[in-house]
Scaffold this active site. Structure first.
Site, PDB file in Angstrom:
ATOM      1  N   THR A  15       0.822  -1.224   0.000  1.00  0.00           N
ATOM      2  CA  THR A  15       0.000   0.000   0.000  1.00  0.00           C
ATOM      3  C   THR A  15       0.847   1.261   0.000  1.00  0.00           C
ATOM      4  O   THR A  15       0.473   2.278  -0.590  1.00  0.00           O
ATOM      5  CB  THR A  15      -0.952  -0.018   1.217  1.00  0.00           C
ATOM      6  OG1 THR A  15      -1.797  -1.168   1.090  1.00  0.00           O
ATOM      7  CG2 THR A  15      -1.807   1.221   1.296  1.00  0.00           C
ATOM      8  N   SER A  60       1.885  -7.469  -0.743  1.00  0.00           N
ATOM      9  CA  SER A  60       2.605  -8.440   0.085  1.00  0.00           C
ATOM     10  C   SER A  60       1.993  -9.840   0.128  1.00  0.00           C
ATOM     11  O   SER A  60       2.706 -10.789   0.452  1.00  0.00           O
ATOM     12  CB  SER A  60       2.879  -7.874   1.472  1.00  0.00           C
ATOM     13  OG  SER A  60       1.730  -7.846   2.258  1.00  0.00           O
ATOM     14  N   THR A  93       1.711  -4.457   4.214  1.00  0.00           N
ATOM     15  CA  THR A  93       1.584  -4.774   5.640  1.00  0.00           C
ATOM     16  C   THR A  93       1.032  -6.173   5.912  1.00  0.00           C
ATOM     17  O   THR A  93       1.197  -6.695   7.007  1.00  0.00           O
ATOM     18  CB  THR A  93       0.680  -3.741   6.352  1.00  0.00           C
ATOM     19  OG1 THR A  93      -0.601  -3.758   5.742  1.00  0.00           O
ATOM     20  CG2 THR A  93       1.287  -2.358   6.294  1.00  0.00           C
ATOM     21  N   ASP A  94       0.390  -6.787   4.897  1.00  0.00           N
ATOM     22  CA  ASP A  94      -0.262  -8.092   5.163  1.00  0.00           C
ATOM     23  C   ASP A  94       0.739  -9.154   5.613  1.00  0.00           C
ATOM     24  O   ASP A  94       0.443  -9.953   6.509  1.00  0.00           O
ATOM     25  CB  ASP A  94      -0.992  -8.594   3.902  1.00  0.00           C
ATOM     26  CG  ASP A  94      -2.207  -7.756   3.550  1.00  0.00           C
ATOM     27  OD1 ASP A  94      -2.579  -6.872   4.343  1.00  0.00           O
ATOM     28  OD2 ASP A  94      -2.787  -7.991   2.467  1.00  0.00           O
TER      29      ASP A  94
HETATM   30  N1  ASP Z   1      -2.717  -5.613   0.910  1.00  0.00           N
HETATM   31  C1  ASP Z   1      -1.648  -4.696   1.144  1.00  0.00           C
HETATM   32  C2  ASP Z   1      -0.313  -5.431   1.060  1.00  0.00           C
HETATM   33  O1  ASP Z   1       0.068  -6.056   1.999  1.00  0.00           O
HETATM   34  C3  ASP Z   1      -1.786  -4.087   2.459  1.00  0.00           C
HETATM   35  C4  ASP Z   1      -0.755  -3.064   2.827  1.00  0.00           C
HETATM   36  O2  ASP Z   1       0.274  -2.902   2.228  1.00  0.00           O
HETATM   37  O3  ASP Z   1      -1.009  -2.392   3.815  1.00  0.00           O
HETATM   38  O4  ASP Z   1       0.308  -5.357   0.078  1.00  0.00           O
END
Ligand code: ASP
Length: 331
Positions: A15, A60, A93-94
């Site tokens: 993200t 991610s 973040t995932d």
């Molecule tokens: N779905 C996103 C990822 O992990 C979430 C994020 O980056 O916060 O790529």
């Protein structure tokens, strides 16, 4: 005059590198907004030198242990040959906690390595990406960040890769360290640390194996899922068990079969806080599970225990050596 520190920035996607489209859905960009739109030199008041690379650009959920190893190898090269003083990794973040912990287990604990991300895309109102990135760079530039293992910096807090976890789907305060709390805080003027890292062994690996699984226990669980993964290609299993470390009795015959096939079975708790231990002596209780040969992993969550098992197995550990390695998050 002191030489400016050299901070290597490795963007990997997520993200923090995405923007919302006209419908508000988040999408990866061809050009990373952190690279394209920001005056980095000015942002850090010309007090450090940034070397920026987009090593990959993946959401991610697309990141695999092979990508984690690629990242680890790039950092080792930078440390050995390029005189780098610190590293910042931007990541979705995932699975951020898994990549961060993989690096924590496999990198020598010398220069600061800091992982960050964002919960809001670059063009969303209240976007947290640039702020988290700035905090992560200041942390990587801090002498106090040395020797603390891989760090995760989000929302003005510094966490250890070993214990941090994503706790909320969308809130910017999603990264938390259950049981122990963060080890530092970013204030307006300083990166402040108030805990030391307990020692940890570095595990050298040059490849990663597959076939390491994670299952979550539930009321009424039987052996079907255990039988389904009882395959010649299966190398290890982590179970998020109930409470202090117990399983429903109907799982036991299948669990016996897995163990008889020499598949290491590691147990953590599905509880958010606390440590799994063999305290209950009833059918399926921790005492019986431990006697069967299940390894209790103390202090890690399921996804981290899986990374540790995968790293240990990829290093060629087996038997007692593997058990000892996976048993304890604190060494
Ligand atoms: N779905 C996103 C990822 O992990 C979430 C994020 O980056 O916060 O790529």
């Amino acid at each position: 005059m002191n030489q400016l520190k050299k901070i290597l920035v490795l963007h990997t996607g997520g993200t923090i590198s995405m923007s919302a489209n006209a419908s508000g859905d988040l999408q990866p960009n061809d050009e990373n907004p952190l690279v394209a739109d920001v005056d980095m030199e000015g942002m850090f008041h010309h007090q450090l030198q940034l070397i920026t690379e987009e090593i990959f650009n993946l959401p991610s959920p697309h990141v695999t242990p092979e990508r984690m190893l690629e990242l680890r190898n790039r950092i080792v090269r930078a440390e050995n040959d390029e005189g780098i003083d610190g590293v910042v990794i931007t990541h979705g973040t995932d699975t951020l906690e898994e990549t961060a912990y993989f690096l924590d287990l496999t990198l020598p604990n010398t220069i600061p390595v800091v992982v960050t991300g964002a919960m809001r895309g670059a063009n969303e109102i209240g976007s947290d990406g640039l702020h988290n990135f700035q905090s992560a760079v200041w942390t990587a530039n801090s002498d106090d960040a040395r020797g603390k293992g891989v760090l995760v910096v989000m929302n003005d807090e510094v966490h250890t890769a070993r214990f941090v976890t994503k706790t909320h789907t969308t809130n910017v305060a999603t990264f938390r360290t259950p049981t122990f709390g963060p080890i530092g805080l970013i204030s307006k003027q300083h990166v402040n640390f108030f805990q030391e890292l307990i020692q940890q062994t570095v595990c050298d690996i040059d490849h990663v194996i597959g076939g390491v699984y994670l299952l979550k226990a539930f009321a009424g669980m039987d052996g079907d899922l255990f039988d389904a993964i009882d395959q010649p290609t299966t190398r290890g299993l982590v179970i998020e068990a109930l409470g202090a470390g117990n399983l429903p009795p109907a799982t036991l015959p299948a669990l016996h079969r897995l163990l008889a096939h020499d598949i290491p079975v590691v147990l953590v708790s599905r509880c958010f806080n606390g440590i799994a231990e063999d305290v209950y002596d009833y059918e399926g209780g921790g005492v019986e599970l431990k006697k069967m040969g299940v390894v209790f992993c103390r202090g890690l969550n399921g996804q981290k225990a899986r990374i540790k098992l995968l790293v240990g197995l990829s290093n060629g550990m087996q038997g007692e050596t593997l058990h000892h390695y996976v048993n304890n998050a604190f060494s």
